[in-house]
Design an enzyme around this catalytic site. Sequence first.
Site: not given
Length: 622
Positions: A298, A428-430
Amino acid sequence: MATLAEPKQRKVSADEAREVAEAAREQEWAAPSFVRDLFLGKLRMDLIHPYPEQNPDEVARAKPFLDKLERFLREEVDSDRIDREGEIPENVVDGLRKLGAFGIKIPREYGGLGLSQLSYMKAIELVSSVDGSLTALLSAHQSIGVPQPLKVFGSEAQKKKYFPRLAAGAISAFALTEHGVGSDPAAMETTAILDDDTWILNGEKLWCTNGTKAELLVVMARTPSKMVNGKEKKQITAFIVETDWPGVEVVHRCHFMGLKALYNGVIRFTNVRVPQENVLWGEGKGLKLALVTLNTGRLTLPISSVAAGKRCLEVSRRWAAERVQWGRPIGQHDAIAQKIGTMAANTLAMEAVAELCGAMAERGGYDIRLEAAIAKLYNSEAGWRIIDDTVQIRGGRGYETADSLRARGEAPIPVERIMRDFRINLIFEGSSEIMHLFIAREAVDKHLQVAGDVVLPGKTVRERLAGLVRSAGFYGWWYPSRWLGWSLWPRYAEFGKLAKHVRFVERSCRRLARSVFHSMIRFGPKLELRQSVLFRLVDVAGELFAMAATCSRAQQLYMHDRATGARAVKLADLFCRQARRRVRSKFNGLRRNEDVPTYKFAQEILAGEHRWLERDIVELPE
């Protein structure tokens, strides 16, 4: 090209989804966490101050690569062309391969550059300042693609087999999301069944970044459940899959608002035979692998947000100084000056947060799951506000494309492309919402360990009584101590002009801890449904973390260079003043809000009771 499958979704209860998510969590806190302690009312400045610095030997080792990368980006990359054509030219991809940009963190013994997390982030910052599609290509490959989980969880045989290919530029991707699976992996449809010593993989993955160009994938799939203590335990396993194997098919390349050259698509697996040795880490450990990987993965987004902030600050500074309206440069008008001052203050804070988390990951000895999540959440949202202000400052030129500006003789400054490319970072990514919930769950972890048997449903009378005794023992000393503490002068005097802000963080983190406890008492098991309350608590922690990181960073700069450091201290002071106002507002919102009527109206709207509000437009087809 094959046709897309009809989307299907396995119905999953809330309890089953929660059970799968809880099983994937890292249950223990074996190492210290600055943010976790914030939620518990403890300010551990010793964990982040003095602000950690990169090893000088590592800086020297990374410099030649970073210099060559900067020159390559400046001389070889035409981002307007990439955006216009929706493709990254092959010569650009090959150039990155020759630089070693696909193996930045891969150990040198396997053919990679063997550079550190911070060096990787410096490289991503350079790339992000030029082109978002290139950032996506490199980061999806190295942050969440095969290299990172292979480095952390792979066997020696797997590393010897795949690291040299990856370092040489074999592009990789991460395949988790499905039509019915985003943040809820319990609904996963992709399956893998063991046949002798081979897994048979079937399913379809959506929004697989790099998937249409990748040679290697990390694929998450449901494997047969196991019985643990007489109860079925769902299993999700991670596999390394090669895209040239029979049965692996790119069904569709997706296209988006921004990142026009994003190689993102739908990947279908039909009876793909995956060798047993291609299981990563172990059967049933896939989701935990994904979460651990994302702890550092992240960190790409926070540093790319910093690059966007710096680029926007540069654009706004130049334009506001040269554009004259009403007899003076627009930067001298208060409305624009306020935006630029806030933009600079937030850029300093974003950089302090991102590099602090990178240094923590690099040094080891920290549990950074909360720090990484808050960095992703805080920087992506702060970066978006900066970009929005930059479009406003540039006015019509901020909304006009670079190609159009160039065609009529103006500087082709791509602010609208920056906005389009950046927007996905809040997803993105959560997504921001999932990051809030993830952080909130970890924030109440200690309280659930102590009082879970009291507040959670489904507990026996004996368990509740034992929980009451345990809670009384803990909260009897913990709660009063969250009211006590010396947060006045001369504490934190080593921070000079910024000491008052560090003291504010100390007072506020104790108030945050009390507020978390009060919310648990007030809402009980229903607290997880009061997401607006949880979000405010998380936002307070984000501001406090940013304040602490910024004060530490500014003080470090002051110790190295008094002239630049003095400017950094003044800018940090401005940021902290603004952050204090936001913190107070979030605390006040815990008691004074419109959450309940807003929720009720939303349910009425979903039930169709307010369709009168949608009159006089052309209705969408069902």
